[in-house]
Structure formats: structure tokens, C-alpha cells
Design an enzyme around this catalytic site. Structure first.
Site, PDB file in Angstrom:
ATOM      1  N   GLY B 246      54.454   9.135 -11.975  1.00 46.87           N
ATOM      2  CA  GLY B 246      53.175   9.187 -12.137  1.00 46.87           C
ATOM      3  C   GLY B 246      52.650  10.342 -12.980  1.00 46.87           C
ATOM      4  N   SER B 247      51.614  10.728 -12.315  1.00 46.40           N
ATOM      5  CA  SER B 247      50.935  12.049 -13.194  1.00 46.40           C
ATOM      6  C   SER B 247      51.470  13.354 -12.854  1.00 46.40           C
ATOM      7  CB  SER B 247      49.386  12.008 -12.662  1.00 46.40           C
ATOM      8  OG  SER B 247      49.533  12.541 -11.303  1.00 46.40           O
ATOM      9  N   GLY B 250      50.262  14.658  -9.641  1.00 44.65           N
ATOM     10  CA  GLY B 250      50.877  14.173  -8.571  1.00 44.65           C
ATOM     11  C   GLY B 250      52.370  14.646  -8.256  1.00 44.65           C
ATOM     12  N   GLY B 251      53.151  14.504  -9.380  1.00 42.23           N
ATOM     13  CA  GLY B 251      54.813  14.915  -9.396  1.00 42.23           C
ATOM     14  C   GLY B 251      54.919  16.133  -8.866  1.00 42.23           C
ATOM     15  N   GLU B 270      59.146  11.677 -12.528  1.00 40.83           N
ATOM     16  CA  GLU B 270      59.016  11.315 -13.910  1.00 40.83           C
ATOM     17  C   GLU B 270      57.422  11.138 -14.335  1.00 40.83           C
ATOM     18  OE1 GLU B 270      57.527   8.798 -16.747  1.00 40.83           O
ATOM     19  OE2 GLU B 270      58.874   7.244 -15.824  1.00 40.83           O
ATOM     20  N   CYS B 307      54.166   5.308 -20.064  1.00 43.26           N
ATOM     21  CA  CYS B 307      54.604   6.558 -20.268  1.00 43.26           C
ATOM     22  C   CYS B 307      55.203   7.166 -21.506  1.00 43.26           C
ATOM     23  CB  CYS B 307      55.569   7.094 -19.224  1.00 43.26           C
ATOM     24  SG  CYS B 307      56.754   6.155 -18.590  1.00 43.26           S
ATOM     25  N   GLU B 398      48.133  14.577 -22.285  1.00 41.25           N
ATOM     26  CA  GLU B 398      48.196  13.247 -22.157  1.00 41.25           C
ATOM     27  C   GLU B 398      46.721  12.774 -21.967  1.00 41.25           C
ATOM     28  OE1 GLU B 398      50.333  11.441 -19.261  1.00 41.25           O
ATOM     29  OE2 GLU B 398      50.651   9.519 -20.274  1.00 41.25           O
TER      30      GLU B 398
END
Lengths: 533, 533
Positions: B246-247, B250-251, B270, B307, B398
Site C-alpha cells: 500500500g501507501s 501506511g507502510g 511494499e 505500483c 508518487e
């Protein structure tokens, strides 16, 4: 003995240059003579740290592309240059560690062996895990491109050596050898207790780098008596990984620091452990005296200054355990105490020991009551009931030194309960008959969940350097149980896999070229082979 | 379309029991119809989380000892049960993602393929890295004990699925398949955008577990629309690892949370990537139009919700780049916009895009100016000079969606400079002639330092599931560049090596027994062999 009259300069190696721009200095200490050594070491400055890390980042671009053969040549040259340091290294080592000559020679041998094992390992090439999936242009519904993967170095690695292994786990020790083998430049934060030993080994690495044409910055050695230099190194953006051997407090602090970087980096810290040993009754009933003698030796080996020292002995109330306890008490006081590494370690041993002994229900079984020389560690074995141990987490912590705690448990179930309460450990040992070990899968399982290595009818001390050794384990034995600090697989800490897609064959690294010019074993379209494509 | 009339219950799976003790509920959203779906999902409570993690810890003791064959049977049964869900799964998938039917079928195929690839992988056995060094009782000065090492599962793993892959990177996706293959129970924190899809897949896993005799707790599925359930799972002491897709925000939050636990655990996240593509002039001069058409497709594929979406196109001022830019602008607006996953993602795309476009010097090259349906992503390509890009880090982030930024650089040196300024990326691509790529080792090196996979004359979208794929890369592409999220090697995230010393042969796992009853390839005394000992 002091370090005067040796080749020790007290300076840092910033790449291949000796450098001492700082004002803060310190000396090492000879615990045998209980006096300061005379060489004066200059702490690395922030400028020197920046210079060293910049050099390392530049060196990485060149060094990471060296072939396995070239890196092997460098590693072997380091071993040779360490040998060339001759007896002077042993002298300085002794003056900074208080360890006996036999140990110095043994540890040097181990260090040379590790360097040469990594040289063979990178020449052999399986560490690359070269994997190739060739193109399938006709595949439906989409063509498949050519993909080739291999391990490459992470980047510059910072190594913090151990106080208790001035050679094998320090400047050119396992962490450094593994990182250099992986193609990573190394920045050593020199251990302040053996800064002279460190500098001499660093000089050997630098000589070897120059002789074998390695780029300036492939290795630096930075002096420091405090924590600032280490912190600055771990925070430096050029640094891509950290190796540490030492205390839980130190290792965790570095782990936390690395985890809070804008770009977090992996820290492999191998830390404390009390290495529980389970004695089952039938085995003790048969050979209590023999096991007691063996453990008296293991507990006092190297003044108990091993991370695999058996600090927790778990038995079940009864005849066998009584005999074991009595013989252990008798035997352990017969052993002459030996010199500890440094007054600070003697001091920490004393206070941790006193803290453990002050806990409710802890009874002293045996206490060497001669008058040892200054800095010699007085061995001690104490005893507590299983119930008390379970209820008091203070007793679960390591007392670094020749100390062990015998826990008299009520039964097997209580031992299992105790094991389930322990933190992660490097090792777990079970002393049992064949029948007993087969009859106690729960104890084995509980032990296995907590440790990195499990031993049957032996002692945890003595860490063999071989491919099947796992030296690490669940936290806090290490910060990442997925890696080992000992053996050639420890290279995995410092590498990352990298994929090339549809890359021109002539520009691929040799490891992945169709021709397989290095003749290494590769995984090609699902098959392990050394064949060309 | 809504999820009424399906088998979706809205409950959690706490092990094999459906459970909905909580009061907090939520629904999923159909972005195609721009309406809420009707099924109501109940968030997991702290009690349910504790129950699930306790079950997982117990299940680990049994499940981690299952043979490769047994685990393979389970994984294949999961694939079969997912197939048995039939069209209903595709219907719910579409209603919760807005993705087209072809994509649903393709992603389901990929998911089944991954499960079966891991089944083959654990049967084959090389993932164990079984290594044996036999005893040398006569060795001087010390005998050598028998040591045997193999990989074992870490323990219960928490998986956070991706919004953009409701099947292949979610409930039974790559992280789950890898963890189950490794012998680790899995706790999925269900993605709130596709909770119904998740529950259906969870039901297939539970069915497969029951059919193949796997212990209760080997899998749980926990609903949650906020962050509390995920946080509670990551903090739970029974949990030993975390997988996330995810983002970056969040990661990183999960990584930080795991790093501050009393016992830190590994998090493989990731995360985002802008996947730089370098276009060298000679290649563009030759085929600017063709590359522009190819990239118009790659940028808009799946509404840019990959991604590996090419978010950064780096070229050098001149004829070729002008043609490329013009054709790209013409081609990309011809493509019909497609539905994005969720209004929240549409909203984030809009605001991130606007932020990028508001930066000084950024010019819009092409902007789809039709009136797409609600929740459809309007593709856009913008342009900026190399100098401006270098000076403005906001442009390095991104923009998740069908967005790309073309950077007009002055020369090759400036491209190298730009690459050196970028954060870590999943992929890097170079479009060049053979001569150009050979003439620009610095650009290749700079790209290699920043990415996990490098592509020659292709597009970054399309992540092949095969052993030589590396899907990951330097931070923030992933939290640990030493692992991959795709391909059978992703199992390495969830295993730790474990050593047995002098262990009785009959009590060793079959993988390490003298007889080699599983007939796997092992490393015995330095030689790779399937022979008995």
C-alpha cells in the site's frame, strides 16, 4: 605490558589515511596489570565521519562490481596481513583484554579462518543465488520477458565490534568479512576497550586493500570512547546497514536509531542470552557428577564472557539434581578465576550478580572465596525454586560473567512453563536420555520456539564456524531471527536481490551472462545447472 | 450491482468460526454505479483479535511441523476452493473494485497460480536450505559436533492486502501464500474497500483448511474500516511478522509500530514508487512514436493504479523528445478513462495531481478533457525542466493514478543527477540503443542504486510471477530491500534458520534425517546432494 613501543598510532583510518583531527582522546586499560596503557587514541570527528562515509559511498560504486575472485583475493590478503602483524598483535591484544596467550592465538586463527571461508564462498558463487528465467516471446496472452536475478551488496556497512572478541567479532571479524565478501565497504566503529588491537588489524586491512587494488574507502576505522561516533555513523545517509555484537541496551539503541532514520536501514545486533539448559532426571541420575564437572567448565570458560555462557540451569527436584548441584558447587570453586576484560565489565558483573542474589528466594550454592587478583571474576552458582523464578522476571536477565542460576523445578510441566516465559535466546540445551527427550516433545518445542540453536547432551559454549551454524535467534538474542552472525550464510545480512529485465547479454554482470563465464551453479528456467544458455 | 444475494455474511473469521461481536459496521462501495453496496461488515473487536491471535499461536505449534507435502495439499485446496466460488466471486470483486471482468479473471488466475507455485516450492524443498555438517569426533584440538540447519516458520504473520489487487495481493495473495507455505498461520486485516471479496476468499481458505486437516487458527480474517484493528494486530505479542502492500504513509506507520514493540518484528511493506524511465536520444530519434504509444498504454493501464506505473519519464531536450512528447499527448487522450477503485482514491488522485500541477514550471502536456463518469480517472501528462525537477522534491512523489511527469533534461549528466536525488524505487527503465546503453554506465549505475528491478527497452508495468522477479527495492519502495514480495523467494520474509546440534537422528525433522526420506537437495559437508548420510 603496555602498548608503547608498538606500531599503534592512536589515529583513525579515514579510508587509507591515518587521521586525528579531533581533540577528545582516551586510552585503553590493561586489566591484568590493572593499569592504563600508554597509547593515546583520538576520537573521530564529525568531519572525519563524513569523509569516511563519503569515501565508502564512492568506493561502493567500484568495489561492489569486483568479481568474486577479486574480493576473495582481498579477503585472503587481509588474512595474510594479519598474520604478518606477528606477535606484536598478540601482545597488544593481551594488554587490552587480559585474555591469555592461547586464547589470542585461537581467536586469531578463527579470524583468519573466517576471512578465508568467505574468500572461498564468494569464489564458489552460490551466495549470488543467480536465477534466470529466459524469455518466452510466443507466450499467450502476453509474451514473457527475460528476467535474471542475483544478490548484490547493500552499500556501506557500519560494524560495531564486541568487547569479548577483540579479533573474531571485531575489526576484521565475522561482520566485516561478510560485508566485504558481499561487496560492501565497511566502516568499523572501533571498540574502545581494544582500540590498539583494532588499529593494528585495520592497518592490515588497509595494506591488503592497497596491495589488491581495492578503492580507497573500502574500509575505515573510527575511534570512539563514547556513543556519539557510533550514532553519527548509523544516522549517516550513506550507510546502508549495521552489524553489532554486544549488550541488549546497546544493540536496541542502534536498532531504534536506524528504524527512525528517514530511510530506515537493517541492523543485525547479536545481543545477550542466558542460554537455558534443561536437565531431565534420568540423565542426571545416571551421570550427575560428569555433567556437573562439564558445566563447571562451561560456566567459567573465558571468565564466563561468552554470549553462549549457560546462565540458566533448569532441573527437576530430586536425587539427581541434588548430586548435580553439590558436585557443581564443589567443582566450580576449584577452578582458578581468570581475568575479565575491563574494570567496567568487572563492575557490571558485580552489580548484576548482587542484584540477582538479592532477589527473594535466591540461595548461593557456590561462591569462589579465595582472593582473586584485581579484575579477576569470582565465579558463583546460585539456586532458586521454579515457582520463584517464574514470578520474578529480574532473574530472567543475563549476568555477563561466570555466573549461573540453577532452578529447582517441580516437574516437567513447570520447566515448559518457564521456557515459555523466557525471552529469545541464542541457544537452548537439553540433557536427557534418548527415552526422556522422546517423551518430552513439549519441552523441546518450547525450547525451539525461544532459541536459534538447540543442543542435545552438550554445552552451549563453543560456536563452530561452519555453514550449518546458526548464531542468532529470536529477540533479544538478535534483532532479526532471520539471519545468523556466524558462518558463511551471515553474508545474507548485507545483500539484496536485484533483477535485470531484457538486459543486453554483453552488459549483464558475468554472473548472469548466457555463457556463464564464471561457471557458477545457477537456477535456469527451474533447473539448477552450470550450463551455458 | 451490489453484494446482496451473495454468500457474504459481513462477519469476521476468527479461526474457522464466523464471528461478529462488535458494534462498529461499514459497507463497501461500488465505484462503477457510484453507490454503497448493501452488505454490512462488522469490525473485529479487541476480544476477537485476541482470540484470533491466540488461536494462531496454538495453530503454529502444529502447523509449522506439517510436511511440505501437507502444506502443498492445503495450498492447492485453497486454489480449488477459490475456483469453486465461481462467478459469484467475480461479481462481488467487480462490485467492490470497479475493475473490469477480464481483469478479475486474470487476477484470479494469477492468485491460483501463486498458490500452486508455492505448493510446488514447498514440496521441492530447496527453500529449507537444509545444511548438514557431520561430526568430527577426532578433530584436534576440539572434536566437532554434528550440526544441521534448516529454515522454519517465524510464527503467526499479519497480512494487509492492497486496495489495487483485491485477489493477488490480498486475502489469499502472495503474502498469505508465502506465509502459509513457510508454516506460518496468517491473520488477514481485511481491506475495507473489498471486504466482501476478502470474506469470500477467506471462506475458501477456511474450507481448504478443514478439508486438509489443518489446525483451527491457521487462518483468520478480520474486518476493519479504520486503523485500530491493524494496529492491535501488529502490537500483539503472538504476531511475529507483518506483510503490507500500500501507501508509504501506511507502510511506514506499521513499520514504526513494529519497531517500537518490546520484541520488534519484521515488517515487509511494499509501498509507493514513481518508476523512473530514462529515454536516451538516439533511441527516441529512431522510434519516438512507437515508444509514445507504448507508454500511453502503460501509464493508463488499470487507471494507473499499479505500483509499477511509470510516473517519471526522463528525456534529453531535442527533436526526438519533442516528437515523443507530442505523440504521447495525442495518444494518451485517445484512451478511454477507466473506473478507479474507490471515491477516496479518486479524491487522492485529484488532490495529488493538482498539487503536482501547481508547482512552478510544471506544464500540462495532455489532459483528457472529455467528461468521464463518476470515479473514472482522467489521465494527464505534464512536463517540467530537469533543473526545476531537481530543485523541487514535491515533484519526486508518487501521484497514484494515470499520471506521468515528463522531465526535459539538459543532458545525460543531469539525468544522472536526477536519478541520484530520487528515493528508492521498485523499478527503473532505460530506453536506449545498444550503443547508448553501453556508453552510459553512470546512468545505469545510478538507476541500479535506486531500484529493485531494471528494465531495458520495455515498460515497468506487468510484474511477472517467476523465481527471478524482484518486486521490492530500496526504501521507500519497500521497508527492506533484502526481500521480494513476488515470486517463490518471497517465502524468505517469513522464515528463520534453525540449528540442531548433536540431535538424535530419529527426532530430527525428516528434512534433516540421515536417510533423507524426503529426497530433497541438501548441502552436506560442503557438497550439494540428495544422498543419504
Amino acid at each position: 605490558m603496555n602498548t608503547a613501543g608498538t606500531h599503534v598510532t592512536g589515529k583513525n583510518y579515514i579510508g587509507n589515511q591515518l587521521s586525528a583531527k579531533g581533540k577528545k582522546t582516551y586510552t585503553t586499560f590493561n586489566p591484568q596489570t590493572n593499569t592504563e596503557n600508554t597509547n593515546v587514541f583520538t576520537e573521530a570527528t564529525q568531519d572525519e565521519i563524513n569523509q569516511a562515509t563519503d569515501l565508502a559511498a564512492d568506493a561502493f560504486q567500484v568495489y561492489s562490481k569486483k568479481s568474486g575472485k577479486e574480493k576473495a583475493g582481498f579477503l585472503r590478503a587481509i588474512a595474510e596481513e594479519i598474520e604478518n602483524l606477528g606477535d606484536e598483535l598478540l601482545t597488544v591484544y593481551a594488554s587490552e583484554s587480559g585474555l591469555p596467550a592461547g586464547r589470542a592465538i585461537g581467536e586469531r586463527g578463527r579470524t583468519l579462518g573466517q576471512l578465508r571461508a568467505f574468500a572461498n564462498h564468494v569464489e564458489e558463487g552460490s551466495w549470488l543465488e543467480a536465477t534466470i528465467d529466459t524469455a518466452q516471446p510466443e507466450r499467450q496472452p502476453m509474451p514473457k520477458g527475460d528476467l535474471r536475478k542475483m544478490n548484490i551488496g547493500l552499500g556501506p556497512i557500519v560494524v560495531f565490534g564486541a568487547s569479548n572478541f577483540p579479533l573474531a567479532f571485531s575489526t576484521a571479524g565475522g561482520d566485516t568479512a561478510a560485508a566485504l565478501a558481499a561487496g560492501c565497504p565497511v566502516l568499523v566503529k572501533s571498540h574502545p576497550m581494544h582500540a590498539g588491537t583494532g588499529e593494528m588489524v585495520a592497518s592490515a586491512i588497509i595494506k591488503a586493500a592497497e596491495k589488491t587494488g581495492m578503492p580507497n574507502g573500502v574500509f575505515s576505522n573510527l575511534n570512539s570512547s563514547g556513543i556519539e561516533v557510533g550514532q553519527a555513523l548509523v544516522k549517516n545517509p550513506n550507510v546502508k546497514g549495521v552489524g553489532f555484537t554486544g549488550s541488549i541496551r546497546g544493540g536496541r539503541a542502534l536498532y531504534d536509531l536506524a528504524a527512525t532514520r528517514p530511510e530506515p536501514i537493517p541492523v543485525f545486533a547479536e545481543m545477550g542470552s542466558i542460554n537455558p539448559v534443561v536437565f531431565l532426571p534420568e540423565a542426571l541420575n545416571k551421570e550427575a557428577d560428569a555433567w556437573a564437572k562439564t558445566y563447571a567448565g562451561s560456566i567459567t570458560l573465558g571468565a564466563g564472557q561468552f554470549c553462549t555462557n549457560p546462565g540458566l540451569l533448569l532441573g527437576i527436584k530430586g536425587e539427581g539434581l541434588n548430586t548435580f548441584a553439590q558436585t557443581l558447587a564443589e567443582e566450580i570453586v576449584k577452578i582458578e578465576p581468570s581475568c575479565m576484560l575491563h574494570p567496567n565489565i568487572v563492575g557490571a558483573y558485580k552489580s548484576n550478580k548482587e542484584k540477582a542474589l538479592a532477589q527473594k528466594g535466591v540461595e548461593v550454592l557456590a561462591n569462589y572465596d579465595g582472593t582473586p587478583k584485581a579484575n579477576y571474576g569470582r565465579q558463583i552458582v546460585s539456586k532458586v525454586s521454579g515457582k520463584t523464578f517464574l514470578e520474578n522476571p529480574t532473574l530472567h536477565h543475563e549476568v555477563f560473567g561466570p555466573f549461573s542460576l540453577l532452578v529447582e523445578s517441580d516437574n516437567e510441566a513447570q520447566i515448559e512453563q518457564i521456557l515459555n516465559k523466557l525471552e529469545g535466546q541464542l541457544t537452548g540445551t537439553i540433557v536427557a536420555t534418548d527415552k526422556e527427550i522422546a517423551a518430552n516433545p513439549n519441552i523441546v518445542s518450547a525450547l525451539q520456539n525461544r532459541v536459534g540453536r538447540i543442543i542435545f547432551n552438550g554445552v552451549p559454549t563453543g560456536v563452530e564456524v561452519c555453514p550449518s551454524m546458526l548464531h542468532g535467534g529470536p529477540y533479544p538474542a538478535s534483532t532479526d531471527s532471520r539471519f545468523t552472525a556466524v558462518g558463511v550464510d551471515s553474508i545474507k545480512r548485507w545483500v539484496r536481490p536485484f533483477s535485470f529485465q531484457s538486459w543486453p547479454n554483453n552488459l549483464l554482470p558475468n554472473e548472469l551472462k548466457n555463457e556463464n563465464p564464471l561457471n557458477i551453479l545457477r537456477h535456469v528456467d527451474g533447473v539448477k545447472t552450470t550450463d551455458k544458455i
